[in-house]
Enzyme design. Structure first.
Site, PDB file in Angstrom:
ATOM      1  N   TYR A 104     -11.804  -9.217   0.552  1.00 55.58           N
ATOM      2  CA  TYR A 104     -11.119  -9.172   1.820  1.00 55.58           C
ATOM      3  C   TYR A 104     -12.524  -9.726   2.268  1.00 55.58           C
ATOM      4  O   TYR A 104     -13.222  -8.936   3.327  1.00 55.58           O
ATOM      5  CB  TYR A 104     -10.427  -7.638   2.793  1.00 55.58           C
ATOM      6  CG  TYR A 104      -9.580  -7.933   3.520  1.00 55.58           C
ATOM      7  CD1 TYR A 104      -9.405  -9.258   3.570  1.00 55.58           C
ATOM      8  CD2 TYR A 104      -9.779  -6.575   3.929  1.00 55.58           C
ATOM      9  CE1 TYR A 104      -8.716  -8.952   4.906  1.00 55.58           C
ATOM     10  CE2 TYR A 104      -8.667  -7.229   5.459  1.00 55.58           C
ATOM     11  CZ  TYR A 104      -8.005  -8.312   5.566  1.00 55.58           C
ATOM     12  OH  TYR A 104      -7.783  -7.812   6.981  1.00 55.58           O
ATOM     13  N   ASN A 144      -3.050  -0.715  10.512  1.00 52.72           N
ATOM     14  CA  ASN A 144      -3.800  -0.860  11.640  1.00 52.72           C
ATOM     15  C   ASN A 144      -3.513  -1.718  12.523  1.00 52.72           C
ATOM     16  O   ASN A 144      -3.970  -3.026  13.131  1.00 52.72           O
ATOM     17  CB  ASN A 144      -5.022  -1.254  11.726  1.00 52.72           C
ATOM     18  CG  ASN A 144      -5.959  -0.864  12.490  1.00 52.72           C
ATOM     19  OD1 ASN A 144      -6.043  -0.581  12.910  1.00 52.72           O
ATOM     20  ND2 ASN A 144      -7.807  -1.840  11.966  1.00 52.72           N
ATOM     21  N   ARG A 193     -10.597  -3.276  -5.125  1.00 59.48           N
ATOM     22  CA  ARG A 193     -11.183  -4.039  -3.948  1.00 59.48           C
ATOM     23  C   ARG A 193     -12.212  -3.773  -3.149  1.00 59.48           C
ATOM     24  O   ARG A 193     -12.533  -2.753  -3.503  1.00 59.48           O
ATOM     25  CB  ARG A 193      -9.876  -3.871  -3.726  1.00 59.48           C
ATOM     26  CG  ARG A 193      -9.698  -4.451  -2.104  1.00 59.48           C
ATOM     27  CD  ARG A 193      -8.810  -3.961  -0.811  1.00 59.48           C
ATOM     28  NE  ARG A 193      -8.284  -5.299  -0.352  1.00 59.48           N
ATOM     29  CZ  ARG A 193      -7.338  -4.867   1.000  1.00 59.48           C
ATOM     30  NH1 ARG A 193      -7.995  -3.540   1.637  1.00 59.48           N
ATOM     31  NH2 ARG A 193      -6.819  -5.758   1.646  1.00 59.48           N
ATOM     32  N   HIS A 229       0.961  -1.143  -0.261  1.00 57.93           N
ATOM     33  CA  HIS A 229      -0.214  -0.285  -0.029  1.00 57.93           C
ATOM     34  C   HIS A 229       1.402   1.117   0.097  1.00 57.93           C
ATOM     35  O   HIS A 229       1.627   1.185   0.043  1.00 57.93           O
ATOM     36  CB  HIS A 229      -0.915   0.087   1.252  1.00 57.93           C
ATOM     37  CG  HIS A 229      -1.890  -1.362   1.695  1.00 57.93           C
ATOM     38  ND1 HIS A 229      -2.855  -1.566   0.917  1.00 57.93           N
ATOM     39  CD2 HIS A 229      -1.444  -2.196   2.077  1.00 57.93           C
ATOM     40  CE1 HIS A 229      -3.236  -2.569   1.385  1.00 57.93           C
ATOM     41  NE2 HIS A 229      -2.542  -3.056   2.354  1.00 57.93           N
ATOM     42  N   THR A 285      -8.573   0.970   2.705  1.00 61.88           N
ATOM     43  CA  THR A 285      -9.692   1.064   3.288  1.00 61.88           C
ATOM     44  C   THR A 285      -9.133   2.968   3.728  1.00 61.88           C
ATOM     45  O   THR A 285     -10.125   3.992   3.853  1.00 61.88           O
ATOM     46  CB  THR A 285     -10.274   0.732   4.463  1.00 61.88           C
ATOM     47  OG1 THR A 285      -9.750   0.870   5.585  1.00 61.88           O
ATOM     48  CG2 THR A 285     -11.217  -0.547   3.234  1.00 61.88           C
ATOM     49  N   TYR A 345      -9.647   4.557  10.179  1.00 60.54           N
ATOM     50  CA  TYR A 345      -8.207   4.389  10.951  1.00 60.54           C
ATOM     51  C   TYR A 345      -7.593   5.598  10.402  1.00 60.54           C
ATOM     52  O   TYR A 345      -7.830   5.114   8.825  1.00 60.54           O
ATOM     53  CB  TYR A 345      -7.086   3.148  11.232  1.00 60.54           C
ATOM     54  CG  TYR A 345      -7.070   2.524  10.157  1.00 60.54           C
ATOM     55  CD1 TYR A 345      -5.599   2.991   9.256  1.00 60.54           C
ATOM     56  CD2 TYR A 345      -7.918   0.962   9.516  1.00 60.54           C
ATOM     57  CE1 TYR A 345      -5.953   2.520   8.109  1.00 60.54           C
ATOM     58  CE2 TYR A 345      -7.340   0.132   8.205  1.00 60.54           C
ATOM     59  CZ  TYR A 345      -6.200   1.712   7.697  1.00 60.54           C
ATOM     60  OH  TYR A 345      -6.356   1.054   6.023  1.00 60.54           O
ATOM     61  N   ASP A 398       1.813  -7.458   2.329  1.00 62.56           N
ATOM     62  CA  ASP A 398       1.095  -6.066   3.216  1.00 62.56           C
ATOM     63  C   ASP A 398       1.733  -4.615   3.562  1.00 62.56           C
ATOM     64  O   ASP A 398       1.212  -3.729   4.799  1.00 62.56           O
ATOM     65  CB  ASP A 398       0.509  -7.144   3.853  1.00 62.56           C
ATOM     66  CG  ASP A 398      -1.125  -6.018   4.361  1.00 62.56           C
ATOM     67  OD1 ASP A 398      -1.356  -5.180   2.989  1.00 62.56           O
ATOM     68  OD2 ASP A 398      -1.036  -6.342   5.399  1.00 62.56           O
TER      69      ASP A 398
END
Length: 297
Positions: free
Chosen positions: A158, A257, A125, A34, A78, A50, A252
């Site tokens: 997800y 988070n 996604r 990301h 997100t 978050y 990742d």
């Protein structure tokens, strides 16, 4: 200074990851990572669950080179919602070494989809993890799936393993290639041959348009980093050995988070020979499969 202050209990990504002992094959792709912000330039979404620390494209490129990857697949997180500007900025700066997975709303226009495609987006996604979204995106996914099919894009989903029984029929009706994030987050306290993981394996076996990422042991493991996340290995290895042509892997980074600990990206890379024990499996997982899915053109 950014007006966006990271959540107090959200850990910063690892500042000095170890150098992997496992030497990645030339052309290896980090197929799940990301970029966050920087928040001053690319504000985080008001509806986010978050607030992360900044994690820029240049920091991602530095990690790519340090770990030994050749290319990246950047997945919209997100915290940026459906504002894909940070993602597109990274793709445009990547010199063709990155592809993307975006988040879009039903209101997205054909011209906007075409612009995302030109930037390097190859998928969309959808998040079915209930604690991360206000509502599950059944209607929007169904409508968008039919629109992106002509672009040759895939869908990334997800979800968590306990939710699969109620989602199974909906997922299997999707008309495109579908990529599952992190093996559907299996409960590794249950056996690999137990009913819960059997349903995931059935989904993969009976639907050849389904792929899986075998990533994120730091989110799935109960044993944790002190034991090298070894409780995740039998699950990931089962998927790699059962579906070698439909698996992907990624760091990742920067590990959104995370609150209990922050993984060492070098040690995550060192897990690869455990889940893909032969050079053939490693080549498919890290080179052939992501190249076929994201750089087919």
């Amino acid at each position: 200074m950014s007006k966006f202050v990271a959540d107090a209990d959200w850990l910063h990504w690892h500042q000095s990851p170890s150098k992997p002992q496992f030497i990645l094959p030339n052309g290896a792709v980090d197929a799940h990572c990301h970029v966050f912000g920087p928040g001053e330039q690319f504000p985080f979404a008001p509806e986010r669950k978050y607030t992360p620390c900044d994690a820029s494209k240049d920091q991602l490129w530095a990690l790519r080179d340090y770990l030994g990857f050749s290319r990246n697949v950047i997945v919209q997180a997100t915290c940026h919602g459906a504002d894909n500007r940070a993602l597109v900025d990274a793709l445009n700066a990547s010199k063709g070494l990155a592809r993307g997975v975006a988040t879009v709303k039903e209101s997205v226009t054909d011209a906007e989809l075409e612009a995302l495609h030109a930037a390097g987006v190859r998928g969309v996604r959808f998040n079915f993890v209930k604690r991360l979204v206000d509502a599950l995106p059944f209607d929007s996914l169904g409508k968008i799936a039919n629109r992106i099919k002509d672009l040759g894009w895939h869908i990334v989903i997800y979800f968590e393993s306990q939710e699969l029984p109620e989602l199974y029929d909906f997922f299997t009706a999707l008309p495109t290639t579908v990529v599952i994030d992190h093996m559907g987050r299996p409960d590794v306290s249950k056996p690999v041959d137990g009913d819960q993981f059997k349903l995931f394996l059935k989904l993969m076996a009976e639907n050849e348009n389904f792929w899986s990422k075998v990533s994120c042991p730091e989110r799935i493991s109960i044993d944790g980093p002190d034991k090298g996340y070894r409780d995740v290995v039998p699950f990931a290895r089962k998927v790699v050995e059962s579906f070698p042509d439909r698996v992907l892997w990624g760091t990742d980074w920067p590990h959104p988070n995370m609150k209990s600990h922050m993984p060492d990206d070098g040690k995550l890379v060192d897990m690869l020979p455990l889940i893909a024990p032969s050079e053939e499996f490693q080549r498919k997982l890290l080179i052939d499969n992501p190249t076929r899915l994201y750089w087919a053109d």
